[in-house]
Design a protein around this motif. Structure first.
Motif, PDB file in Angstrom:
ATOM      1  N   PHE A   1      -0.334 -10.747   4.556  1.00  0.00           N
ATOM      2  CA  PHE A   1       0.299  -9.559   3.973  1.00  0.00           C
ATOM      3  C   PHE A   1      -0.643  -8.350   4.008  1.00  0.00           C
ATOM      4  O   PHE A   1      -0.206  -7.226   4.255  1.00  0.00           O
ATOM      5  CB  PHE A   1       0.762  -9.831   2.537  1.00  0.00           C
ATOM      6  N   LEU A   2      -1.935  -8.581   3.758  1.00  0.00           N
ATOM      7  CA  LEU A   2      -2.895  -7.475   3.852  1.00  0.00           C
ATOM      8  C   LEU A   2      -2.989  -6.943   5.286  1.00  0.00           C
ATOM      9  O   LEU A   2      -3.046  -5.726   5.502  1.00  0.00           O
ATOM     10  CB  LEU A   2      -4.277  -7.928   3.371  1.00  0.00           C
ATOM     11  N   ALA A   3      -2.978  -7.846   6.262  1.00  0.00           N
ATOM     12  CA  ALA A   3      -3.007  -7.412   7.663  1.00  0.00           C
ATOM     13  C   ALA A   3      -1.739  -6.626   8.003  1.00  0.00           C
ATOM     14  O   ALA A   3      -1.808  -5.606   8.700  1.00  0.00           O
ATOM     15  CB  ALA A   3      -3.152  -8.621   8.582  1.00  0.00           C
ATOM     16  N   ALA A   4      -0.591  -7.083   7.508  1.00  0.00           N
ATOM     17  CA  ALA A   4       0.656  -6.345   7.753  1.00  0.00           C
ATOM     18  C   ALA A   4       0.593  -4.956   7.144  1.00  0.00           C
ATOM     19  O   ALA A   4       1.042  -3.975   7.759  1.00  0.00           O
ATOM     20  CB  ALA A   4       1.845  -7.129   7.181  1.00  0.00           C
ATOM     21  N   LEU A   5       0.010  -4.843   5.960  1.00  0.00           N
ATOM     22  CA  LEU A   5      -0.124  -3.537   5.312  1.00  0.00           C
ATOM     23  C   LEU A   5      -1.042  -2.614   6.113  1.00  0.00           C
ATOM     24  O   LEU A   5      -0.713  -1.444   6.349  1.00  0.00           O
ATOM     25  CB  LEU A   5      -0.659  -3.715   3.887  1.00  0.00           C
ATOM     26  N   VAL A   6      -2.173  -3.133   6.559  1.00  0.00           N
ATOM     27  CA  VAL A   6      -3.112  -2.313   7.331  1.00  0.00           C
ATOM     28  C   VAL A   6      -2.506  -1.928   8.682  1.00  0.00           C
ATOM     29  O   VAL A   6      -2.635  -0.785   9.133  1.00  0.00           O
ATOM     30  CB  VAL A   6      -4.456  -3.049   7.504  1.00  0.00           C
ATOM     31  N   PHE A   7      -1.796  -2.852   9.321  1.00  0.00           N
ATOM     32  CA  PHE A   7      -1.117  -2.516  10.569  1.00  0.00           C
ATOM     33  C   PHE A   7      -0.032  -1.470  10.333  1.00  0.00           C
ATOM     34  O   PHE A   7       0.199  -0.609  11.184  1.00  0.00           O
ATOM     35  CB  PHE A   7      -0.507  -3.764  11.219  1.00  0.00           C
ATOM     36  N   ALA A   8       0.648  -1.514   9.188  1.00  0.00           N
ATOM     37  CA  ALA A   8       1.673  -0.508   8.878  1.00  0.00           C
ATOM     38  C   ALA A   8       1.056   0.881   8.712  1.00  0.00           C
ATOM     39  O   ALA A   8       1.607   1.874   9.203  1.00  0.00           O
ATOM     40  CB  ALA A   8       2.436  -0.907   7.615  1.00  0.00           C
ATOM     41  N   VAL A   9      -0.084   0.955   8.041  1.00  0.00           N
ATOM     42  CA  VAL A   9      -0.771   2.246   7.895  1.00  0.00           C
ATOM     43  C   VAL A   9      -1.215   2.756   9.266  1.00  0.00           C
ATOM     44  O   VAL A   9      -1.040   3.940   9.593  1.00  0.00           O
ATOM     45  CB  VAL A   9      -1.981   2.112   6.931  1.00  0.00           C
ATOM     46  N   ASN A  10      -1.754   1.857  10.071  1.00  0.00           N
ATOM     47  CA  ASN A  10      -2.165   2.250  11.418  1.00  0.00           C
ATOM     48  C   ASN A  10      -0.961   2.668  12.261  1.00  0.00           C
ATOM     49  O   ASN A  10      -1.063   3.587  13.079  1.00  0.00           O
ATOM     50  CB  ASN A  10      -2.916   1.107  12.091  1.00  0.00           C
ATOM     51  N   ALA A  11       0.183   2.012  12.077  1.00  0.00           N
ATOM     52  CA  ALA A  11       1.393   2.408  12.808  1.00  0.00           C
ATOM     53  C   ALA A  11       1.838   3.807  12.401  1.00  0.00           C
ATOM     54  O   ALA A  11       2.266   4.602  13.246  1.00  0.00           O
ATOM     55  CB  ALA A  11       2.508   1.397  12.563  1.00  0.00           C
ATOM     56  N   ALA A  12       1.739   4.132  11.121  1.00  0.00           N
ATOM     57  CA  ALA A  12       2.099   5.483  10.669  1.00  0.00           C
ATOM     58  C   ALA A  12       1.174   6.524  11.290  1.00  0.00           C
ATOM     59  O   ALA A  12       1.624   7.592  11.733  1.00  0.00           O
ATOM     60  CB  ALA A  12       2.038   5.560   9.142  1.00  0.00           C
ATOM     61  N   LEU A  13      -0.107   6.219  11.369  1.00  0.00           N
ATOM     62  CA  LEU A  13      -1.055   7.133  12.024  1.00  0.00           C
ATOM     63  C   LEU A  13      -0.771   7.233  13.525  1.00  0.00           C
ATOM     64  O   LEU A  13      -0.899   8.308  14.119  1.00  0.00           O
ATOM     65  CB  LEU A  13      -2.486   6.675  11.786  1.00  0.00           C
ATOM     66  N   ALA A  14      -0.372   6.116  14.140  1.00  0.00           N
ATOM     67  CA  ALA A  14      -0.050   6.127  15.568  1.00  0.00           C
ATOM     68  C   ALA A  14       1.197   6.957  15.847  1.00  0.00           C
ATOM     69  O   ALA A  14       1.283   7.617  16.880  1.00  0.00           O
ATOM     70  CB  ALA A  14       0.134   4.695  16.076  1.00  0.00           C
ATOM     71  N   VAL A  15       2.162   6.935  14.924  1.00  0.00           N
ATOM     72  CA  VAL A  15       3.358   7.778  15.078  1.00  0.00           C
ATOM     73  C   VAL A  15       2.959   9.246  15.058  1.00  0.00           C
ATOM     74  O   VAL A  15       3.444  10.043  15.875  1.00  0.00           O
ATOM     75  CB  VAL A  15       4.396   7.474  13.970  1.00  0.00           C
ATOM     76  N   GLN A  16       2.071   9.617  14.160  1.00  0.00           N
ATOM     77  CA  GLN A  16       1.617  11.006  14.108  1.00  0.00           C
ATOM     78  C   GLN A  16       0.891  11.401  15.392  1.00  0.00           C
ATOM     79  O   GLN A  16       1.118  12.485  15.934  1.00  0.00           O
ATOM     80  CB  GLN A  16       0.700  11.230  12.907  1.00  0.00           C
ATOM     81  N   ARG A  17       0.010  10.546  15.905  1.00  0.00           N
ATOM     82  CA  ARG A  17      -0.701  10.843  17.158  1.00  0.00           C
ATOM     83  C   ARG A  17       0.279  10.939  18.317  1.00  0.00           C
ATOM     84  O   ARG A  17       0.142  11.789  19.194  1.00  0.00           O
ATOM     85  CB  ARG A  17      -1.750   9.767  17.456  1.00  0.00           C
TER      86      ARG A  17
END
Length: 148
Positions: free
Chosen positions: A96-112
């Motif tokens: 679950f922690l990995a899913a959360l960190v990947f979700a934050v990274n996905a949000a940053l990737a959407v912005q990039r």
């Protein structure tokens, strides 16, 4: 690191009765670890600049989005089918922690990715400057008017 920790936790389990959830979690954590590690090496060594044909922002977005989705599903499945052993509980928590960190990274990737699309849609200042410089008429003394 969280995917690696989740993978190590799931690998310490010696026996299971319904093993499908455990195998699915193992596959997701190992796949995410390998693909994300390969992309990390590519980005860290700036090897991605040698292959400009690939949209690396979109590649990162797809990787983090899929890793988020599959880590969340695998963690839910393992949480529902676990035997309450310490390794399984730890794997679920790290999943679950990995899913959360990947979700934050996905949000940053959407912005990039959006920023990269905006920059591609309008012509760059270098292109406009080179284009306007090529239209300027440069007086050439070697060409003289014949009517003089």
């Amino acid at each position: 690191l969280l995917a690696l920790t989740a993978f190590i936790c799931i690998e310490t389990i010696m026996e299971c009765s319904p093993c499908e959830g455990l195998y699915f979690f193992e596959f997701v954590s190992c796949s995410a670890l390998v693909v994300t590690g390969a992309l990390l090496i590519l980005f860290s060594l700036s090897l991605h600049t040698r292959i400009p044909q690939i949209n690396w922002n979109l590649t990162d977005l797809v990787n983090t989005g899929l890793s988020t989705f599959f880590f969340f599903i695998a963690s839910v499945v393992l949480a529902a089918l676990n035997h309450k052993t310490g390794a399984e509980i730890a794997a679920v928590v790290f999943g679950f922690l990995a899913a959360l960190v990947f979700a934050v990274n996905a949000a940053l990737a959407v912005q990039r990715w959006r920023l990269g699309r905006r920059q591609q849609s309008r012509p760059s200042s270098e292109y406009m400057r080179a284009r306007s410089e090529s239209r300027e008429v440069v007086p050439r003394p070697e060409i003289q008017r014949l009517d003089a």
